[in-house]
Design an enzyme around this catalytic site. Structure first.
Site, short mmCIF file in Angstrom:
data_model
loop_
_atom_site.label_atom_id
_atom_site.label_comp_id
_atom_site.label_asym_id
_atom_site.label_seq_id
_atom_site.Cartn_x
_atom_site.Cartn_y
_atom_site.Cartn_z
CG HIS A 219 -0.38 0.11 2.54
ND1 HIS A 219 -0.18 1.33 3.17
CD2 HIS A 219 0.02 -0.83 3.42
CE1 HIS A 219 0.32 1.12 4.37
NE2 HIS A 219 0.47 -0.18 4.54
CG ASP B 23 1.85 -3.50 5.51
OD1 ASP B 23 2.66 -2.60 5.76
OD2 ASP B 23 0.61 -3.34 5.54
CD GLU C 144 -2.65 -1.48 5.59
OE1 GLU C 144 -2.65 -2.44 6.39
OE2 GLU C 144 -2.23 -0.34 5.91
CD GLU C 145 -1.28 2.93 7.40
OE1 GLU C 145 -1.83 2.49 8.43
OE2 GLU C 145 -0.08 2.77 7.16
CG HIS D 7 1.28 3.32 12.54
ND1 HIS D 7 -0.08 3.13 12.67
CD2 HIS D 7 1.60 2.81 11.33
CE1 HIS D 7 -0.55 2.51 11.60
NE2 HIS D 7 0.46 2.31 10.77
CG ASP E 167 2.95 0.91 7.64
OD1 ASP E 167 2.60 0.21 6.68
OD2 ASP E 167 2.21 1.17 8.61
#
Length: 361
Positions: A86, A257, A237-238, A337, A203
Site C-alpha cells: 500500500h 507490508d 490500507e491504513e 506509526h 509503512d
C-alpha cells in the site's frame, strides 16, 4: 502416514539480481511524496509512470488502486499470485478552523498524537494550493502554560500552526483552507552510510520499493515468474479496506507490508518478517510454511512473528469475501506509526524472498 510440516522445496536456490541502488533511490523518492490515505492520486500517477518506464502496463481501478500484471512461464497454470503493498500513509484532515486561525485535525489511520507533536506538515487544499505548518498542542509553551508538560497529547488538543500570518478564522478562510482538506506529515527521510533508513511512512513505501525492485530486475535481467502475477498497489490500507476488493483472477495473495518490532517479537531491522498470525487470525498454513522454507533455503535473514495489534491488505481481502489463500511478509520496521527506521537489507531480503516465491512451482 506422515506428512511434512512444510511444502517440499526444491534444493536449487534462485538468485534474483535485484539492484539495491535502484530500490533505495525509488524508496527515498516515494517517502518524499505526500500520500495520506485518500490523497494518493499524485503518487499513484508517479507509480504508473515508473511501471510504464520499465515496460509494464499500469491500470487504475475505480477505487484508485494500481494494477500491474506480469505473465508467468507456466502458461497451463491456473495459479495467479497477487502481490499487494500500500502506498497510502498516516495523515490527517482539517476538522475545523479555530478562532485564532489554527487548524483542528481529525486523524487518518491509527497513530499516537504525541508521535506527531512538533512535526512539520503540509495542508493540501482542494483548490490546488499547498501550505506548510507545524503540528503541536494548543498549550505549546512551558513559558505560558503551567500544564504544558503534562497536557494530554490527544486529538482534541492538537492543532496545526500554519506558516502564514493568520490570527483569525477569517484570515485562514482567506487562504482557501477548508474543512476536509488533507494534511500530510513531512517524512524527513534519511539514508545513512551504514544502510539504515529512517523516515516516516516506511509503512508501506519500503514494500512498494521492494516490488518495483522485482519489476526492474525482471526487465533488466529477462526473467519471469513461474505463474502469472498481479501487483496490486492499494490506497486505503491504513483505514482497513485497501484490498477488500482485488482483481478476481488472483488465487493467492501475498501482502507485503512492514514487520513490527518490540515486545515479544523477534524481528530485526535487517529481517524480512513472516507473519504467522495477526489480529485477524492465522494466515494460510501452506503459504506461510513455504515462505519459511524458502527463506531458510536461500539463507535470507528472516523472523517469524505474531502481531496481535496488526491487520493487512491480506486480511482485508479475506474479510471482503475473496476466495483466496493469503500470507503476509515485509521488511522489519522499528517504531511503526511513529518515526520509523529500517535497514536496506530488510527491503532487499523482502524482495529476495518474493523472488524465490514467485519462481517456485
Amino acid at each position: 502416514m506422515t506428512t511434512s510440516a512444510y511444502p517440499t522445496i526444491a534444493p536449487e536456490p534462485f538468485h534474483a539480481i535485484i539492484d539495491e541502488t535502484y530500490v533505495t533511490a525509488f524508496l527515498l523518492e516515494l517517502l518524499s511524496s505526500p500520500s495520506p490515505t485518500g490523497y494518493t492520486h499524485h503518487i499513484m500517477n508517479r507509480i504508473g509512470q515508473e511501471a510504464e518506464q520499465l515496460g509494464y502496463s499500469f491500470e487504475l481501478t475505480q477505487k484508485g488502486c494500481g494494477v500491474i500484471k506480469v505473465a508467468g512461464t507456466n502458461r497451463s497454470s491456473k495459479k495467479v499470485i497477487g502481490l499487494s503493498a500500500h502506498v497510502d500513509t498516516l495523515g490527517a484532515m482539517v476538522r475545523s478552523i479555530h478562532t485564532d486561525g489554527t487548524l483542528r485535525l481529525t486523524s487518518l489511520g491509527g497513530y499516537m498524537s504525541g508521535s506527531m507533536e512538533n512535526e512539520y506538515c503540509q495542508i493540501h487544499t482542494r483548490s490546488g494550493h499547498t501550505y506548510t505548518g507545524t503540528i503541536m498542542t494548543n498549550h505549546p509553551s512551558v513559558h505560558v502554560y503551567s500544564d504544558a508538560r503534562e497536557y494530554a497529547r490527544e486529538e482534541k488538543n492538537m492543532i496545526v500552526r500554519i506558516d502564514e500570518l493568520v490570527h483569525s478564522k477569517k484570515d485562514t478562510d482567506a487562504l482557501g483552507i477548508r474543512t476536509g482538506d488533507y494534511v500530510s506529515f513531512d517524512a524527513r527521510p534519511v539514508h545513512l552510510p551504514n544502510g539504515l533508513i529512517k523516515s516516516r511512512h516506511l509503512d508501506d513505501k519500503a514494500s512498494v520499493a521492494a516490488l518495483f525492485g522485482l519489476l526492474e530486475s525482471m526487465k533488466r535481467h529477462a526473467w519471469q515468474p513461474m505463474h502469472d502475477i498481479v501487483i496490486f498497489i492499494t490506497n486505503y490500507e491504513e483505514i482497513g479496506h485497501g484490498a477488500s476488493f482485488i482483481p478476481q483472477e488472483i488465487t493467492e495473495l501475498l501482502a507485503v507490508d512492514m514487520g513490527a518490532m518490540g515486545d515479544d517479537l523477534s524481528c530485526k531491522e535487517t529481517d524480512v518478517s513472516i507473519c504467522a498470525k495477526d489480529s485477524s487470525g492465522p494466515y494460510d498454513y501452506m503459504m506461510t510454511g513455504q515462505l519459511i522454507a524458502l527463506a531458510e533455503r536461500e539463507g535470507i535473514e528472516h523472523a517469524v512473528d505474531v502481531y496481535p495489534h496488526y491487520g493487512s491488505d491480506a486480511s482485508a481481502a479475506l474479510r471482503g469475501g475473496n476466495n483466496i489463500r493469503a500470507a503476509l511478509i515485509g521488511p522489519g520496521v522499528h517504531a511503526s506509526h511513529a518515526m520509523e527506521r529500517t535497514h536496506q537489507r530488510a527491503v532487499m531480503n523482502t524482495a529476495r524472498l518474493i523472488a524465490a516465491y514467485i519462481t517456485e512451482e
